[in-house]
Design a protein around this motif. Structure first.
Motif, PDB file in Angstrom:
ATOM      1  N   ILE A   1       0.839  -1.210   0.000  1.00 11.28           N
ATOM      2  CA  ILE A   1       0.000   0.000   0.000  1.00 11.28           C
ATOM      3  C   ILE A   1       0.871   1.258   0.000  1.00 11.28           C
ATOM      4  O   ILE A   1       0.632   2.202  -0.770  1.00 11.28           O
ATOM      5  CB  ILE A   1      -0.949  -0.018   1.230  1.00 11.28           C
TER       6      ILE A   1
ATOM      7  N   SER B   1      14.359  -2.371   4.385  1.00  8.35           N
ATOM      8  CA  SER B   1      15.124  -3.154   3.418  1.00  8.35           C
ATOM      9  C   SER B   1      16.045  -2.275   2.564  1.00  8.35           C
ATOM     10  O   SER B   1      15.587  -1.431   1.802  1.00  8.35           O
ATOM     11  CB  SER B   1      14.145  -3.943   2.539  1.00  8.35           C
TER      12      SER B   1
ATOM     13  N   GLY C   1       3.794  -1.757   8.526  1.00 11.61           N
ATOM     14  CA  GLY C   1       2.901  -2.718   9.173  1.00 11.61           C
ATOM     15  C   GLY C   1       3.520  -4.096   9.276  1.00 11.61           C
ATOM     16  O   GLY C   1       4.386  -4.482   8.494  1.00 11.61           O
TER      17      GLY C   1
ATOM     18  N   LYS D   1      -3.951  -2.255  15.929  1.00 16.15           N
ATOM     19  CA  LYS D   1      -4.700  -1.425  14.974  1.00 16.15           C
ATOM     20  C   LYS D   1      -5.805  -0.627  15.683  1.00 16.15           C
ATOM     21  O   LYS D   1      -6.084   0.515  15.327  1.00 16.15           O
ATOM     22  CB  LYS D   1      -5.286  -2.293  13.862  1.00 16.15           C
TER      23      LYS D   1
ATOM     24  N   GLY E   1      -9.886  -2.819   4.204  1.00 16.45           N
ATOM     25  CA  GLY E   1     -10.184  -4.252   4.334  1.00 16.45           C
ATOM     26  C   GLY E   1      -8.979  -4.996   3.762  1.00 16.45           C
ATOM     27  O   GLY E   1      -7.851  -4.528   3.878  1.00 16.45           O
TER      28      GLY E   1
ATOM     29  N   THR F   1      -1.223  -7.775  -1.014  1.00 13.84           N
ATOM     30  CA  THR F   1       0.145  -7.257  -0.841  1.00 13.84           C
ATOM     31  C   THR F   1       0.994  -8.378  -0.217  1.00 13.84           C
ATOM     32  O   THR F   1       0.436  -9.401   0.216  1.00 13.84           O
ATOM     33  CB  THR F   1       0.182  -6.051   0.135  1.00 13.84           C
ATOM     34  N   PRO F   2       2.298  -8.178  -0.089  1.00 10.24           N
ATOM     35  CA  PRO F   2       3.113  -9.203   0.595  1.00 10.24           C
ATOM     36  C   PRO F   2       2.603  -9.521   2.012  1.00 10.24           C
ATOM     37  O   PRO F   2       2.768 -10.639   2.501  1.00 10.24           O
ATOM     38  CB  PRO F   2       4.506  -8.566   0.635  1.00 10.24           C
TER      39      PRO F   2
ATOM     40  N   THR G   1      -0.485  -9.881   3.047  1.00 11.20           N
ATOM     41  CA  THR G   1      -1.618 -10.815   3.045  1.00 11.20           C
ATOM     42  C   THR G   1      -1.322 -12.095   2.255  1.00 11.20           C
ATOM     43  O   THR G   1      -2.111 -13.035   2.311  1.00 11.20           O
ATOM     44  CB  THR G   1      -2.879 -10.145   2.461  1.00 11.20           C
TER      45      THR G   1
HETATM   46  N1  LIG Z   1      -2.820  -5.597   2.996  1.00 12.86           N
HETATM   47  C1  LIG Z   1      -3.931  -5.552   3.710  1.00 12.86           C
HETATM   48  O1  LIG Z   1      -4.877  -6.313   3.491  1.00 12.86           O
HETATM   49  C2  LIG Z   1      -4.090  -4.532   4.803  1.00 12.86           C
HETATM   50  C3  LIG Z   1      -5.369  -4.364   5.354  1.00 12.86           C
HETATM   51  C4  LIG Z   1      -5.540  -3.445   6.360  1.00 12.86           C
HETATM   52  C5  LIG Z   1      -4.483  -2.681   6.796  1.00 12.86           C
HETATM   53  N2  LIG Z   1      -3.253  -2.869   6.242  1.00 12.86           N
HETATM   54  C6  LIG Z   1      -2.154  -2.040   6.741  1.00 12.86           C
HETATM   55  O2  LIG Z   1      -1.610  -1.290   5.685  1.00 12.86           O
HETATM   56  C7  LIG Z   1      -0.239  -1.016   5.961  1.00 12.86           C
HETATM   57  C8  LIG Z   1       0.593  -1.441   4.775  1.00 12.86           C
HETATM   58  O3  LIG Z   1       0.498  -2.852   4.650  1.00 12.86           O
HETATM   59  P1  LIG Z   1       0.809  -3.619   3.295  1.00 12.86           P
HETATM   60  O4  LIG Z   1      -0.281  -4.577   3.082  1.00 12.86           O
HETATM   61  O5  LIG Z   1       1.177  -2.676   2.245  1.00 12.86           O
HETATM   62  O6  LIG Z   1       2.068  -4.488   3.774  1.00 12.86           O
HETATM   63  P2  LIG Z   1       3.507  -4.735   3.153  1.00 12.86           P
HETATM   64  O7  LIG Z   1       3.443  -4.836   1.671  1.00 12.86           O
HETATM   65  O8  LIG Z   1       4.070  -5.863   3.920  1.00 12.86           O
HETATM   66  O9  LIG Z   1       4.278  -3.381   3.533  1.00 12.86           O
HETATM   67  C9  LIG Z   1       4.627  -3.100   4.850  1.00 12.86           C
HETATM   68  C10 LIG Z   1       5.619  -1.967   4.847  1.00 12.86           C
HETATM   69  O10 LIG Z   1       6.007  -1.743   6.207  1.00 12.86           O
HETATM   70  C11 LIG Z   1       7.408  -1.646   6.260  1.00 12.86           C
HETATM   71  N3  LIG Z   1       7.915  -2.093   7.549  1.00 12.86           N
HETATM   72  C12 LIG Z   1       7.665  -3.256   8.188  1.00 12.86           C
HETATM   73  N4  LIG Z   1       8.343  -3.306   9.336  1.00 12.86           N
HETATM   74  C13 LIG Z   1       9.051  -2.153   9.422  1.00 12.86           C
HETATM   75  C14 LIG Z   1       9.971  -1.620  10.352  1.00 12.86           C
HETATM   76  N5  LIG Z   1      10.316  -2.288  11.454  1.00 12.86           N
HETATM   77  N6  LIG Z   1      10.500  -0.399  10.107  1.00 12.86           N
HETATM   78  C15 LIG Z   1      10.180   0.296   8.995  1.00 12.86           C
HETATM   79  N7  LIG Z   1       9.320  -0.158   8.070  1.00 12.86           N
HETATM   80  C16 LIG Z   1       8.772  -1.371   8.280  1.00 12.86           C
HETATM   81  C17 LIG Z   1       7.890  -2.583   5.122  1.00 12.86           C
HETATM   82  O11 LIG Z   1       9.176  -2.206   4.696  1.00 12.86           O
HETATM   83  P3  LIG Z   1      10.513  -3.049   4.980  1.00 12.86           P
HETATM   84  O12 LIG Z   1      10.162  -4.492   4.940  1.00 12.86           O
HETATM   85  O13 LIG Z   1      11.436  -2.558   3.905  1.00 12.86           O
HETATM   86  O14 LIG Z   1      10.928  -2.582   6.302  1.00 12.86           O
HETATM   87  C18 LIG Z   1       6.871  -2.259   4.047  1.00 12.86           C
HETATM   88  O15 LIG Z   1       7.257  -1.112   3.338  1.00 12.86           O
HETATM   89  C19 LIG Z   1       0.093  -1.782   7.244  1.00 12.86           C
HETATM   90  O16 LIG Z   1      -0.035  -0.920   8.349  1.00 12.86           O
HETATM   91  C20 LIG Z   1      -0.998  -2.838   7.301  1.00 12.86           C
HETATM   92  O17 LIG Z   1      -1.226  -3.259   8.617  1.00 12.86           O
HETATM   93  C21 LIG Z   1      -3.025  -3.769   5.250  1.00 12.86           C
END
Ligand SMILES: NC(=O)c1ccc[n+]([C@@H]2O[C@H](COP(=O)([O-])OP(=O)(O)OC[C@H]3O[C@@H](n4cnc5c(N)ncnc54)[C@H](OP(=O)(O)O)[C@@H]3O)[C@@H](O)[C@H]2O)c1
Length: 254
Positions: free
Chosen positions: A23, A44, A87, A154, A181, A185-186, A188
């Protein structure tokens, strides 16, 4: 294809934390296209380096660390918009309780947002201008099984943003809560359960940036999922629990 409004974002300095993937990456890419200066953070090394090719200013950051590195200079002024999208999600398995995974989710999902806010807020207060966007989750609306860590972090994000919004009333600093919802992404990818109305990163980019441009305080999507959950919350607790267990096909541990 939907695009963010250049007239809204041009010359804005936006700090996206969690910009290396999913996201956050979708948002950061579209913001660059719309003319914003994007400071992009994640852990990363490789992914951060690649963001430079996308026109972003990379700022390597692990939000779980006690001391954060110095914010990059030379971005032409203070941060106008903070978008916190970092996240972490691991399901809780009660028989093999993993306290480290629990701590990590609270630190990444919640405490990192508070810390990032503390960095940008003083200057926003001084200028009486700015926007703080926190990505929470629809899972924070009501308790779900195996989400003792993720869901509670959350819910904490929601409370934090709502409380902050009250404290900043009367200022020109906006606080925006984002409750998605399921998005593909990686994060999920590893889920072994059915994810209703699974959306794409493009869907989330449009909903989030469109919502910010439109002045929303709370952005939630897809509505087909989030509106029924909001209605469900109004029911008595035992009925909510019964329905959640039915929907997620789980039995009580007791
Ligand atoms: N995908 C869904 O269905 C969904 C639904 C509801 C809410 N969300 C929320 O949306 C947000 C984005 O999620 P996403 O689905 O896009 O996940 P994602 O693709 O796994 O991305 C997560 C991001 O968080 C960064 N991150 C993780 N740990 C970190 C740390 N210790 N320090 C700095 N950066 C960190 C990762 O970067 P690095 O690995 O490079 O650190 C990555 O850029 C999250 O808050 C997630 O909880 C997602």
């Amino acid at each position: 294809m939907w695009h963010a409004k250049i007239s809204f974002w041009r010359r804005k300095r936006v700090w996206v934390i969690g910009a290396t993937s999913g996201i956050g990456y979708g948002l950061a890419k579209e913001l660059v296209r719309a003319g914003a200066t994007v400071i992009a953070s994640g852990r990363s090394e490789k992914a951060i380096a690649a963001l430079q090719n996308d026109g972003m200013i990379p700022f390597k950051l692990d939000v779980t660390e006690e001391k954060w590195p110095e914010f990059p200079q030379g971005i032409g002024g203070p941060v106008d918009v903070l978008i916190y999208s970092a996240g972490s999600w691991t399901a809780v398995d009660i028989p093999s309780w993993d306290q480290n995974a629990f701590n990590d989710q609270v630190k990444v999902n919640f405490l990192g947002l508070a810390k990032a806010t503390s960095i940008v807020l003083p200057e926003m207060m001084r200028r009486n201008k700015g926007t703080i966007v926190g990505i929470s989750s629809a899972s924070g609306y009501t308790a779900l099984p195996r989400a003792e860590a993720y869901g509670s972090s959350k819910a904490a994000v929601m409370y934090f943003l709502q409380s902050l919004r009250i404290d900043l009333m009367g200022t020109n600093i906006r606080v925006v809560e984002v409750n998605p919802g399921f998005i593909d992404t990686p994060l999920t990818e590893k889920n072994d359960f059915y994810m209703p109305f699974l959306g794409t990163v493009d869907d989330s980019t449009k909903a989030i940036l469109g919502g910010i441009e439109g002045g929303s305080n709370e952005i939630h999507f897809p509505r087909k999922l989030t509106v029924p959950i909001k209605i469900l919350r109004l029911l008595p607790a035992p009925i909510i629990r019964y329905l959640i267990m039915k929907i997620t096909k789980r039995r009580s541990h007791g």
